[in-house]
Design an enzyme around this catalytic site. Structure first.
Site, mmCIF file in Angstrom:
data_model
loop_
_atom_site.group_PDB
_atom_site.id
_atom_site.type_symbol
_atom_site.label_atom_id
_atom_site.label_comp_id
_atom_site.label_asym_id
_atom_site.label_seq_id
_atom_site.Cartn_x
_atom_site.Cartn_y
_atom_site.Cartn_z
ATOM 1 C CB CYS A 150 -0.764 -0.087 1.112
ATOM 2 S SG CYS A 150 -1.862 1.605 1.243
ATOM 3 C CB CYS A 199 -1.054 2.849 4.024
ATOM 4 S SG CYS A 199 -2.252 1.627 3.215
ATOM 5 C CG ASP A 200 2.648 1.103 4.373
ATOM 6 O OD1 ASP A 200 2.280 1.596 5.575
ATOM 7 O OD2 ASP A 200 3.167 0.105 3.946
#
Ligand code: NAP
Length: 309
Positions: free
Chosen positions: A134, A137-138
């Site tokens: 992701c 997200c990261d």
């Protein structure tokens, strides 16, 4: 508590199915394990959903879905579906995490799909320590650093572009020389100054130490040449696998586990419908998931009408 319909999964397909069913006057439970939105929550920008000519961020669309649901009396049930059993009375018993249960006359399965692992040595060991599925997200953890993206579909191309705006350099590793992702993304990838294409190549190993990923070892398939690319992170986008294991075995699936339906989203087990990325189909888009959700809700409503006639 007996519901007319239980919709499992609150991504675009599930939200649409729940809205259509509740607007038909049914008592609806919407079961979701995490936040509303499903995969769109891990998508930076959605450029191809009509009505948003300037694109819409995944989380913004998820917020709009949530606001739309709030207008209706859809019962929200938090939990992961573990199994669904057809009972003698024809209703379905849903077994959820934390020992919760729920009974419904019909079920619309909208649990979608999740990213498939690459299966490379080091992938499991460095999961969460440099290996990610992701970028939204990261990605921020890798600001100003070098990363690799693996895959050649829309997800890999889209996320490589997203990362290229944050990190120092992106190595896009793909096993073939041609990409299957949309041409609009391919053009942008080729224009991006900090994306290096590593095509015709596979990942042999993800290497690192106590602090996490340090490098990815790749091999060129045509000549066998190997190369170690120093990176701090590796983002894997090599396709999706369905979240369908909780459904009864009478629900037919293809070899990969995607649920087989007819064009009305009817599965092989009467009373269970499936919509969105959980289905065996080619087009996996927010727009097609929304269409599936509306179709499944319409079919579920007809099923209940016939059953109650
Ligand atoms: P995908 O389209 O199935 O692409 C998977 C990619 O991973 C392919 O390039 C494939 O290579 C490669 N691959 C598969 N197994 C591999 C392995 N073991 N080792 C190395 N590479 C491997 O998957 P996706 O990109 O996750 O997309 C899933 C669906 O969502 C697609 O239908 C896609 O169009 C859709 N989607 C759409 C959008 C959008 O329209 N904006 C965004 C994201 C996703 P080959 O090409 O050689 O098979």
């Amino acid at each position: 508590m007996l519901y007319d319909a239980a919709v499992i999964g609150a991504g675009p397909a599930g939200v649409t199915a729940a809205l259509y069913l509740v607007r038909s006057g049914l008592k609806v439970a919407l079961v979701e394990n995490s936040a509303t939105g499903g995969q769109i929550l891990s998508t930076a920008e959605i450029e191809n959903y009509p009505g948003f000519p300037k694109s819409v961020k995944g989380w913004e669309l998820a917020d709009l879905f949530e606001a739309h649901l709030a207008n209706y009396s859809v019962e929200r049930v938090r939990g992961q579906a573990l199994s669904v059993e057809k009972q003698e009375n024809g209703n379905f018993l849903l077994n959820l995490s934390e020992d919760k249960t729920l009974e419904a006359c019909t079920v619309v399965a909208c649990t979608g799909a999740r990213h498939r692992p690459l299966g490379a040595p080091g992938e499991e060991a460095f999961a969460g320590k440099g290996v990610s599925y992701c970028a939204v997200c990261d990605g921020n953890f890798y600001r100003g650093r070098d990363v690799a993206v693996v895959g050649g579909g829309n997800s890999a191309l889209e996320e490589a572009l997203y990362l290229s705006r944050i990190v120092n350099k992106v190595y896009l590793i793909h096993r073939r020389d041609a990409f299957r992702g949309a041409m609009v993304y391919q053009d942008k990838i080729r224009e991006a100054a900090n994306i290096e294409l590593v095509t015709g190549s596979v990942v042999d190993e993800i290497r690192g130490g106590a602090a996490g990923v340090e490098a990815v070892a790749v091999r060129h398939l045509a000549d066998g040449a190997t190369r170690t690319i120093p990176v701090d992170g590796i983002f894997i986008y090599v396709g999706m696998e369905p979240v369908s294991g909780y459904l009864p075995e009478e629900v037919n699936r293809d070899a990969a586990g995607f649920v087989l339906t007819d064009t009305e989203m009817v599965t092989s087990l009467p009373g269970i419908f499936a919509a969105g990325d959980i289905r065996a189909k080619r087009c996996r888009q927010v727009s097609s998931a929304v269409g599936d959700g509306a179709t499944a809700a319409t079919a579920a409503f007809s099923y209940l009408e016939q059953r109650n006639a």
